[in-house]
Motif scaffolding. Structure first.
Motif, mmCIF file in Angstrom:
data_model
loop_
_atom_site.group_PDB
_atom_site.id
_atom_site.type_symbol
_atom_site.label_atom_id
_atom_site.label_comp_id
_atom_site.label_asym_id
_atom_site.label_seq_id
_atom_site.Cartn_x
_atom_site.Cartn_y
_atom_site.Cartn_z
ATOM 1 N N ILE A 353 -8.137 -10.852 20.548
ATOM 2 C CA ILE A 353 -8.045 -10.515 19.123
ATOM 3 C C ILE A 353 -6.582 -10.470 18.707
ATOM 4 O O ILE A 353 -5.823 -9.606 19.138
ATOM 5 N N GLN A 354 -6.183 -11.436 17.903
ATOM 6 C CA GLN A 354 -4.815 -11.476 17.380
ATOM 7 C C GLN A 354 -4.798 -11.333 15.859
ATOM 8 O O GLN A 354 -4.091 -10.494 15.324
ATOM 9 N N SER A 355 -5.568 -12.157 15.184
ATOM 10 C CA SER A 355 -5.609 -12.074 13.720
ATOM 11 C C SER A 355 -6.786 -11.221 13.271
ATOM 12 O O SER A 355 -7.898 -11.353 13.776
ATOM 13 N N LYS A 356 -6.523 -10.307 12.330
ATOM 14 C CA LYS A 356 -7.557 -9.419 11.800
ATOM 15 C C LYS A 356 -7.573 -9.524 10.280
ATOM 16 O O LYS A 356 -6.520 -9.562 9.652
ATOM 17 N N ALA A 357 -8.773 -9.571 9.726
ATOM 18 C CA ALA A 357 -8.903 -9.688 8.275
ATOM 19 C C ALA A 357 -9.966 -8.744 7.748
ATOM 20 O O ALA A 357 -10.957 -8.459 8.421
ATOM 21 N N ILE A 358 -9.734 -8.252 6.539
ATOM 22 C CA ILE A 358 -10.723 -7.487 5.789
ATOM 23 C C ILE A 358 -11.086 -8.330 4.576
ATOM 24 O O ILE A 358 -10.218 -8.691 3.782
ATOM 25 N N ILE A 359 -12.373 -8.663 4.456
ATOM 26 C CA ILE A 359 -12.825 -9.595 3.422
ATOM 27 C C ILE A 359 -13.793 -8.897 2.474
ATOM 28 O O ILE A 359 -14.735 -8.239 2.909
ATOM 29 N N ALA A 360 -13.550 -9.066 1.180
ATOM 30 C CA ALA A 360 -14.400 -8.462 0.153
ATOM 31 C C ALA A 360 -15.003 -9.539 -0.727
ATOM 32 O O ALA A 360 -14.513 -10.669 -0.794
ATOM 33 N N ARG A 361 -16.062 -9.164 -1.420
ATOM 34 C CA ARG A 361 -16.697 -10.076 -2.376
ATOM 35 C C ARG A 361 -15.862 -10.176 -3.650
ATOM 36 O O ARG A 361 -15.730 -11.244 -4.230
ATOM 37 N N THR A 362 -15.284 -9.055 -4.081
ATOM 38 C CA THR A 362 -14.588 -9.006 -5.363
ATOM 39 C C THR A 362 -13.163 -8.485 -5.211
ATOM 40 O O THR A 362 -12.825 -7.818 -4.227
ATOM 41 N N ASN A 363 -12.338 -8.768 -6.207
ATOM 42 C CA ASN A 363 -10.992 -8.204 -6.250
ATOM 43 C C ASN A 363 -11.050 -6.684 -6.281
ATOM 44 O O ASN A 363 -10.243 -6.001 -5.639
ATOM 45 N N LEU A 364 -12.005 -6.154 -7.042
ATOM 46 C CA LEU A 364 -12.147 -4.707 -7.142
ATOM 47 C C LEU A 364 -12.463 -4.106 -5.781
ATOM 48 O O LEU A 364 -11.820 -3.144 -5.348
ATOM 49 N N GLY A 365 -13.449 -4.677 -5.087
ATOM 50 C CA GLY A 365 -13.816 -4.172 -3.766
ATOM 51 C C GLY A 365 -12.658 -4.231 -2.798
ATOM 52 O O GLY A 365 -12.451 -3.318 -1.984
ATOM 53 N N LEU A 366 -11.876 -5.314 -2.894
ATOM 54 C CA LEU A 366 -10.745 -5.479 -1.980
ATOM 55 C C LEU A 366 -9.648 -4.458 -2.268
ATOM 56 O O LEU A 366 -9.089 -3.847 -1.344
ATOM 57 N N LEU A 367 -9.334 -4.262 -3.540
ATOM 58 C CA LEU A 367 -8.287 -3.299 -3.894
ATOM 59 C C LEU A 367 -8.683 -1.878 -3.514
ATOM 60 O O LEU A 367 -7.862 -1.113 -3.003
ATOM 61 N N LEU A 368 -9.940 -1.535 -3.749
ATOM 62 C CA LEU A 368 -10.397 -0.199 -3.378
ATOM 63 C C LEU A 368 -10.307 0.001 -1.869
ATOM 64 O O LEU A 368 -9.919 1.075 -1.391
ATOM 65 N N LYS A 369 -10.653 -1.030 -1.108
ATOM 66 C CA LYS A 369 -10.559 -0.936 0.350
ATOM 67 C C LYS A 369 -9.100 -0.844 0.791
ATOM 68 O O LYS A 369 -8.762 -0.072 1.703
ATOM 69 N N ALA A 370 -8.238 -1.618 0.152
ATOM 70 C CA ALA A 370 -6.815 -1.590 0.502
ATOM 71 C C ALA A 370 -6.210 -0.219 0.193
ATOM 72 O O ALA A 370 -5.400 0.302 0.974
ATOM 73 N N ILE A 371 -6.607 0.362 -0.924
ATOM 74 C CA ILE A 371 -6.107 1.693 -1.282
ATOM 75 C C ILE A 371 -6.556 2.715 -0.248
ATOM 76 O O ILE A 371 -5.777 3.569 0.201
ATOM 77 N N SER A 372 -7.816 2.628 0.143
ATOM 78 C CA SER A 372 -8.331 3.533 1.177
ATOM 79 C C SER A 372 -7.581 3.330 2.489
ATOM 80 O O SER A 372 -7.271 4.288 3.202
ATOM 81 N N TYR A 373 -7.255 2.082 2.780
ATOM 82 C CA TYR A 373 -6.579 1.739 4.033
ATOM 83 C C TYR A 373 -5.172 2.338 4.091
ATOM 84 O O TYR A 373 -4.787 2.961 5.081
ATOM 85 N N ILE A 374 -4.410 2.157 3.018
ATOM 86 C CA ILE A 374 -3.022 2.637 3.052
ATOM 87 C C ILE A 374 -2.945 4.159 2.980
ATOM 88 O O ILE A 374 -1.922 4.748 3.331
ATOM 89 N N ASN A 375 -4.015 4.805 2.515
ATOM 90 C CA ASN A 375 -4.026 6.266 2.480
ATOM 91 C C ASN A 375 -4.395 6.883 3.819
ATOM 92 O O ASN A 375 -4.325 8.103 3.982
ATOM 93 N N ASP A 376 -4.794 6.048 4.773
ATOM 94 C CA ASP A 376 -5.115 6.512 6.124
ATOM 95 C C ASP A 376 -3.853 6.423 6.973
ATOM 96 O O ASP A 376 -3.362 5.333 7.266
ATOM 97 N N LYS A 377 -3.321 7.542 7.377
ATOM 98 C CA LYS A 377 -2.060 7.575 8.121
ATOM 99 C C LYS A 377 -2.168 6.921 9.494
ATOM 100 O O LYS A 377 -1.152 6.562 10.101
ATOM 101 N N ASN A 378 -3.393 6.753 9.989
ATOM 102 C CA ASN A 378 -3.574 6.174 11.320
ATOM 103 C C ASN A 378 -3.624 4.649 11.302
ATOM 104 O O ASN A 378 -3.708 4.018 12.355
ATOM 105 N N LYS A 379 -3.599 4.046 10.102
ATOM 106 C CA LYS A 379 -3.686 2.594 10.008
ATOM 107 C C LYS A 379 -2.305 1.958 10.186
ATOM 108 O O LYS A 379 -1.279 2.555 9.864
ATOM 109 N N PRO A 380 -2.267 0.696 10.703
ATOM 110 C CA PRO A 380 -0.989 -0.012 10.869
ATOM 111 C C PRO A 380 -0.263 -0.189 9.543
ATOM 112 O O PRO A 380 -0.866 -0.102 8.472
#
Length: 650
Positions: A353-380
């Protein structure tokens, strides 16, 4: 010395290649070149390296590919994701007789450039790689009086250009301009000779937009004709769709013996019409289940041509588990009375596993997921958005999240977008969205309503973590439309895709019609495309998992947040039950104070203390697997014991 020198030279070249293609070795680079150390034919002259580059033969073809290459008539190829269709088309072109003139038609510019490089590397100079638009440009725009408008006309620009006036309704001229733009685009991508031949209402689903168009239909037709006429007379800049339509109306005969039409499932009717009227031998390839651009007026061309049919059913991208999941997703089409069976064999072997992706159906879904991701201190730290990150925060019309936020706050003086400057408040914008079915603005309103004043800080966080080079990112964020044609070692899906349960509910609705059938079929395609981006590992929300698919080494199920919270509470309850049970039996025997798992072998006799502990825990509802782990025995041994103790019947 020569051998050592050339080894060092090869290392230099490999380093250069790896810098731009970090996951490819020198001998594998693009699968096209093989650098050989023919020392007698090479020289090392100062800092100048002279290499003899030999084209690499294409890999051995599968029986399906061989059958395609051996064909001589017009054919259509249904190629599953990761099946090597580009290799097949190259082999087909390579097998044509010398001097044959071959046109390769690509879906977009990046694919065209990549294909041109590959055909050139195979020394197939007789192959011309084009897109529908690049071909049309040469015939219509080149050496003409036309000037192409790079990004099309925005709603407020078109309203001013045509001198549209309001009709009493708020912002009616902007709503009308929006529909003029859409109707013009629909006409330019169609085979219709006149705008009046189109049934524009058939493409609208929202009651408010249908009502507006019905009331202003004659005006809409007249102003759309005027808009097209102005472009035809070169009074204004023309759009890309316009010169493609002009090309189709010219009915050109192209100077080629063979035409290879790639990604045929996403072709516009206008381009398909040009393709079908050619005298050349025609080859159209695509995946009927990857049609995801219906909103751009694309049609599934493979279903519309009566050519001899071939298949590429083996995917070399992923293994059997992901292939089986993808097949079962497509079986949801049976609910729509559409063909749902797909021959798909997963022959990929996976890997590190080298490349990792998070894929959403919509821009809204993707932005909400990205916001949740960056608010998690344990994420890269490092993230990358496919496409420019700004494209997720700006609508095609030009409005930004900041504009919508300022409108919601009443800070109209800070709004930059001319259209939103005309809005009094968010309610007016929502009325406009209903009458125009503007999905991008609707998404921005949802984000503003969800996050409000937090938006500037959240966007700043996203931008601070964003890296331009995807190879440097810890994780890549993308919508399914933007990552079509891409692949990643690991993929996580956001839960904003269509589920089977939601699909069934929508079909049961009394308002269900043919337009909705087509849109729902495309929703299923979107999930299929997203699933098939994964090479080795797929994380899929539980709601999206087909009922007969189980988790495996390649498929991991993501539980809903509510269930995760419930599981956490259950875990605490289990721990509490263990503690209570242990306390009850501690006084009965000193042995019970020891860890049963370490003190008792799997085949040892049960003691009275452990029987009492088992009774207590079993009555607390502790699962057999947890009990087995606790007592150091197998689940079947635990079951036999509770049965013997009379805790279960039979």
């Amino acid at each position: 010395m020569a051998a050592g020198a050339w080894q060092r030279a090869a290392a230099v070249v490999e380093a250069v290649i790896n810098k731009s293609n970090p996951n490819k070795s020198l001998s594998q680079c693009d699968g096209l070149f093989n650098f050989t150390a023919d020392l007698a034919g090479r020289q090392l002259l100062g800092t100048n390296l002279i290499f003899q580059i030999q084209p690499l033969q294409l890999p051995p073809l599968t029986p399906e590919q061989q059958a395609i290459v051996a064909s001589s008539k017009a054919i259509k190829i249904n190629a599953v994701a990761g099946s090597g269709k580009t290799t097949t088309l190259m082999a087909y072109a390579q097998s044509r007789k010398p001097g044959s003139r071959i046109l390769y038609l690509a879906f977009n510019k990046s694919v065209r450039l990549e294909a041109a490089r590959k055909f050139s590397a195979l020394q197939l100079q007789q192959v011309s790689a084009e897109t529908a638009h690049s071909l049309a440009y040469k015939y219509v725009v080149h050496n003409s009086r036309y000037v192409v408008r790079a990004a099309g006309y925005k709603t407020h620009e078109l309203a001013a250009l045509l001198g549209l006036q309001g009709s009493g309704d708020k912002h009616a001229r902007f709503v009308l301009a929006n529909h003029i733009n859409k109707l013009a685009a629909l006409f330019c991508n169609s085979t219709a000779a006149k705008v009046s031949e189109l049934q524009y209402l058939d493409y609208l689903s929202d009651d408010a937009s249908r009502e507006f168009v019905t009331q202003h239909y004659e005006l809409l037709l007249a102003q759309t004709r005027l808009f097209l006429a102005k472009m035809h007379r070169a009074e204004i800049e023309i759009t890309h769709d316009f010169y493609l339509k002009q090309f189709q109306l010219m009915q050109p005969q192209l100077p080629f013996d063979y035409i290879l039409f790639d990604e045929g499932q996403d072709a516009s009717p206008a381009m398909l019409d040009v393709f079908l009227k050619q005298k050349a031998v025609k080859v159209i390839v695509g995946d009927t289940h990857q049609q995801i651009y219906g909103w751009r007026h694309a049609v599934n061309s493979l279903d519309k041509v009566d050519f001899e049919s071939f298949s590429l059913s083996s995917s070399f991208r992923f293994g059997s588990d992901i292939a089986r999941l993808a097949q079962n997703v497509l079986r949801w089409k049976a609910h729509l009375d559409l063909p749902s069976n797909l021959q798909l064999q997963g022959k990929g072997k996976g890997g590190k596993i080298q490349s990792k992706a998070i894929i959403a159906r919509t821009n809204l879904g993707l932005l909400l997921k990205a916001i949740s991701y960056i608010n998690d201190k344990n994420k890269p730290e490092k993230i990358h958005f496919e496409g420019k990150i700004s494209s997720y925060t700006y609508a095609d019309e030009g409005a930004s999240l900041y504009d919508v936020l300022n409108l919601s706050r009443g800070n109209t003086a800070y709004i930059r977008d001319p259209l939103l400057q005309q809005m009094k408040d968010l309610a007016e914008l929502e009325d406009y969205i209903e009458q125009t079915e503007d999905a991008q603005l609707a998404m921005m309103v949802e984000i503003v309503q969800a996050y409000g004043s937090e938006i500037p800080d959240l966007l700043q966080k996203l931008k601070s973590r964003h890296v331009d080079n995807p190879a440097e990112a810890d994780v890549i964020f993308s919508t399914v439309h933007r990552c079509k044609g891409m692949e990643y070692d690991q993929v996580q899906l956001v839960d904003d895709f269509m589920s089977e349960e939601k699909l069934e509910k929508l079909i049961e609705d009394e308002s269900f019609n043919e337009l909705q059938r087509a849109r729902l079929a495309e929703e299923i395609n979107l999930l299929y495309v997203a699933v098939t981006r994964a090479k080795s590992l797929l994380f899929i929300p539980q709601a999206l998992l087909p009922t007969n698919i189980s988790p495996s080494n390649a498929i991991k199920v993501l539980l809903p947040a509510a269930q995760l919270e419930a599981n956490a509470r259950a875990g605490k309850d289990i721990s509490r039950a263990f503690a209570q049970a242990k306390k009850q039996v501690q006084t009965q025997t000193a042995f019970a104070a020891k860890s049963p798992k370490t003190a008792q072998a799997a085949g040892a006799a049960w003691s009275k203390a452990h029987d009492q502990e088992l009774r207590t825990l079993y009555k607390k509802g502790i699962p057999l697997k947890i009990l087995a782990n606790h007592f150091g025995r197998t689940p079947s041994a635990i079951y036999s014991r509770v049965k013997k103790l009379g805790l279960v019947e039979g």
